[in-house]
Design an enzyme around this catalytic site. Structure first.
Site, PDB file in Angstrom:
ATOM      1  N   ARG A 146       0.883  -1.300   0.110  1.00  0.00           N
ATOM      2  CA  ARG A 146      -0.067  -0.219  -0.132  1.00  0.00           C
ATOM      3  C   ARG A 146       0.691   0.851   0.080  1.00  0.00           C
ATOM      4  O   ARG A 146       2.063   1.194   0.533  1.00  0.00           O
ATOM      5  CB  ARG A 146      -0.769   0.088   1.335  1.00  0.00           C
ATOM      6  CG  ARG A 146      -1.680  -1.178   1.046  1.00  0.00           C
ATOM      7  CD  ARG A 146      -2.443  -0.926   2.458  1.00  0.00           C
ATOM      8  NE  ARG A 146      -3.588  -2.285   2.767  1.00  0.00           N
ATOM      9  CZ  ARG A 146      -3.441  -3.182   3.469  1.00  0.00           C
ATOM     10  NH1 ARG A 146      -2.211  -3.125   4.129  1.00  0.00           N
ATOM     11  NH2 ARG A 146      -4.121  -4.352   3.558  1.00  0.00           N
ATOM     12  N   LYS A 170      -2.417  -2.296   7.997  1.00  0.00           N
ATOM     13  CA  LYS A 170      -3.298  -2.050   8.949  1.00  0.00           C
ATOM     14  C   LYS A 170      -3.422  -2.691  10.325  1.00  0.00           C
ATOM     15  O   LYS A 170      -3.046  -2.982  10.068  1.00  0.00           O
ATOM     16  CB  LYS A 170      -4.938  -1.978   7.911  1.00  0.00           C
ATOM     17  CG  LYS A 170      -4.759  -1.323   6.421  1.00  0.00           C
ATOM     18  CD  LYS A 170      -6.327  -1.373   5.470  1.00  0.00           C
ATOM     19  CE  LYS A 170      -6.386  -0.497   5.204  1.00  0.00           C
ATOM     20  NZ  LYS A 170      -7.548  -0.280   3.924  1.00  0.00           N
ATOM     21  N   HIS A 240      -2.674   1.498  -6.360  1.00  0.00           N
ATOM     22  CA  HIS A 240      -3.050   0.455  -5.812  1.00  0.00           C
ATOM     23  C   HIS A 240      -3.721   0.326  -7.141  1.00  0.00           C
ATOM     24  O   HIS A 240      -3.795  -1.441  -6.730  1.00  0.00           O
ATOM     25  CB  HIS A 240      -4.986   1.442  -5.341  1.00  0.00           C
ATOM     26  CG  HIS A 240      -4.772   0.217  -4.177  1.00  0.00           C
ATOM     27  ND1 HIS A 240      -4.380   0.485  -2.888  1.00  0.00           N
ATOM     28  CD2 HIS A 240      -6.232  -0.855  -4.069  1.00  0.00           C
ATOM     29  CE1 HIS A 240      -5.032  -0.960  -2.656  1.00  0.00           C
ATOM     30  NE2 HIS A 240      -6.515  -0.659  -3.023  1.00  0.00           N
ATOM     31  N   ARG A 243      -0.901  -2.681  -6.820  1.00  0.00           N
ATOM     32  CA  ARG A 243      -0.813  -3.676  -6.347  1.00  0.00           C
ATOM     33  C   ARG A 243      -1.718  -4.534  -6.666  1.00  0.00           C
ATOM     34  O   ARG A 243      -1.414  -5.881  -6.644  1.00  0.00           O
ATOM     35  CB  ARG A 243      -1.189  -2.759  -4.588  1.00  0.00           C
ATOM     36  CG  ARG A 243      -1.382  -3.661  -4.038  1.00  0.00           C
ATOM     37  CD  ARG A 243      -1.902  -3.108  -2.321  1.00  0.00           C
ATOM     38  NE  ARG A 243      -2.912  -3.627  -1.292  1.00  0.00           N
ATOM     39  CZ  ARG A 243      -2.573  -4.268  -0.552  1.00  0.00           C
ATOM     40  NH1 ARG A 243      -1.224  -4.252   0.161  1.00  0.00           N
ATOM     41  NH2 ARG A 243      -3.266  -5.003   0.266  1.00  0.00           N
ATOM     42  N   HIS A 266      -3.987  -9.043   4.114  1.00  0.00           N
ATOM     43  CA  HIS A 266      -6.504  -9.050   4.321  1.00  0.00           C
ATOM     44  C   HIS A 266      -6.339  -9.755   5.163  1.00  0.00           C
ATOM     45  O   HIS A 266      -6.081 -10.942   5.529  1.00  0.00           O
ATOM     46  CB  HIS A 266      -6.479  -8.968   3.056  1.00  0.00           C
ATOM     47  CG  HIS A 266      -6.571  -9.028   1.846  1.00  0.00           C
ATOM     48  ND1 HIS A 266      -6.508  -9.375   0.393  1.00  0.00           N
ATOM     49  CD2 HIS A 266      -6.537  -7.388   1.735  1.00  0.00           C
ATOM     50  CE1 HIS A 266      -6.732  -8.420  -1.037  1.00  0.00           C
ATOM     51  NE2 HIS A 266      -6.354  -7.222  -0.217  1.00  0.00           N
ATOM     52  N   TYR A 275      -9.477 -11.199  -6.519  1.00  0.00           N
ATOM     53  CA  TYR A 275      -8.746 -10.857  -7.597  1.00  0.00           C
ATOM     54  C   TYR A 275      -8.685 -12.744  -8.361  1.00  0.00           C
ATOM     55  O   TYR A 275      -8.476 -12.427  -9.926  1.00  0.00           O
ATOM     56  CB  TYR A 275      -7.386 -11.407  -6.822  1.00  0.00           C
ATOM     57  CG  TYR A 275      -6.369  -9.969  -5.983  1.00  0.00           C
ATOM     58  CD1 TYR A 275      -6.670  -9.231  -7.361  1.00  0.00           C
ATOM     59  CD2 TYR A 275      -6.975  -9.820  -4.831  1.00  0.00           C
ATOM     60  CE1 TYR A 275      -6.190  -7.900  -6.733  1.00  0.00           C
ATOM     61  CE2 TYR A 275      -6.754  -9.029  -4.335  1.00  0.00           C
ATOM     62  CZ  TYR A 275      -6.659  -7.715  -5.019  1.00  0.00           C
ATOM     63  OH  TYR A 275      -5.997  -6.166  -4.957  1.00  0.00           O
TER      64      TYR A 275
END
Length: 306
Positions: A146, A170, A240, A243, A266, A275
């Site tokens: 990110r 995150k 992004h 990514r 994630h 994906y």
């Protein structure tokens, strides 16, 4: 109490009482500030007078200028804000109680074409800024970072000999990511030949600009736009996108979905599974191309080879 005072108390709560990641705090603050500005423009200053219909009017007004994902994010922020007010006894009802967050179908992430990626990474590298930009770009793409993870990368997070990065993502969750030789070489080319000339004072952050200050997310976003324009890349490319391209590429190479989940950071495998839809979309496009290509068999010589 003025609406902005409620925002101050909400900020205190998510910073110190129920701590959120720093970027989440900033994001919530921006969303609620925008929401309060709208309410005040409509002459609403009493928290108890805000209704479901008032918030629906705000959401409707956003449709002209914001994408669905951004609107959904704002709804989450507003819901958190009103739930805090009820829990803390500052309001008696929650007008967001019946607001829906259901998506109208998932939007597939955009993946850069092979041509765009090849063009981007064939950029001329002649100046210190070129070396910096290339290092940022290849790190985003090769490691699936990110933007915030890239600009906040510190020396302590790089294991050069082992070729690993320790990424803080995150919610301050850590994960380990292998780094390819070309990305590692680009990173240390910047560290060894450019960064020493830009250092003003000691900094733990690897990526700094010409003035010695830490690189910002906005710098990266603007840099990618400018580089694409210079190189004649007209398809939409963002940090992004790189990514997404990383994730789709390793999925197509046969990497297990659980490993991709770990590499991307994630928390939910469902987020990673999007994906597989991108992969299936590509597969369908290639199969359709095959079907319209006639009936000649250009693959093997006979059935026994299959």
């Amino acid at each position: 109490m003025a609406l902005k005072q409620y925002l101050i108390e909400f900020n205190h709560y998510i910073r110190f009482i129920d701590p959120k990641a720093s970027l989440t705090v900033v994001s919530y603050n921006n969303d609620i500030q925008h929401y309060i500005n709208y309410l005040e423009e409509q002459g609403m200053n009493d928290i108890e007078s805000i209704t479901y219909h008032d918030i629906s009017g705000y959401i409707t007004a956003l449709n002209d200028t914001y994408e669905f994902a951004s609107i959904q994010h704002k709804i989450v922020s507003i819901r958190q804000f009103h739930q805090f007010l009820v829990r803390s006894g500052k309001a008696t009802h929650d007008p967001t109680q019946y607001m829906s967050l259901k998506r109208q179908g998932k939007r597939l992430p955009h993946v850069a074409s092979d041509h765009a990626l090849q063009t981007l990474f064939k950029m001329d590298i002649a100046t210190g800024k070129d070396i910096l930009d290339y290092a940022v770009l290849i790190l985003l793409y090769r490691c699936g970072l990110r933007v915030s993870e890239c600009v906040n990368l510190t020396f302590a997070q790089v294991y050069k000999q082992e070729k690993w990065l320790r990424i803080v993502g995150k919610g301050d969750k850590e994960r380990m990511i292998p780094i390819s030789d070309d990305a590692l070489n680009a990173l240390y080319r910047y560290i060894d030949t450019v960064r020493p000339h830009w250092v003003v004072q000691a900094s733990e952050f690897i990526f700094i600009g010409k003035k010695g200050t830490q690189l910002t997310r906005q710098y990266v976003h603007n840099m990618i736009k400018l580089r694409c324009k210079e190189l004649g890349i007209f398809e939409p490319i963002s940090a992004h996108t790189l990514r997404h391209s990383f994730a789709t590429g390793i999925l197509e190479a046969g990497v297990d979905l659980r490993i991709i989940q770990e590499l991307l950071g994630h928390s939910d495998i469902a987020t990673t599974q999007i994906y597989t839809h991108v992969k299936n979309k590509t597969m369908k496009r290639e199969y359709t191309k095959y079907l319209t290509g006639g009936f000649s068999n250009k693959g093997g010589n006979n059935d026994e080879e299959i």
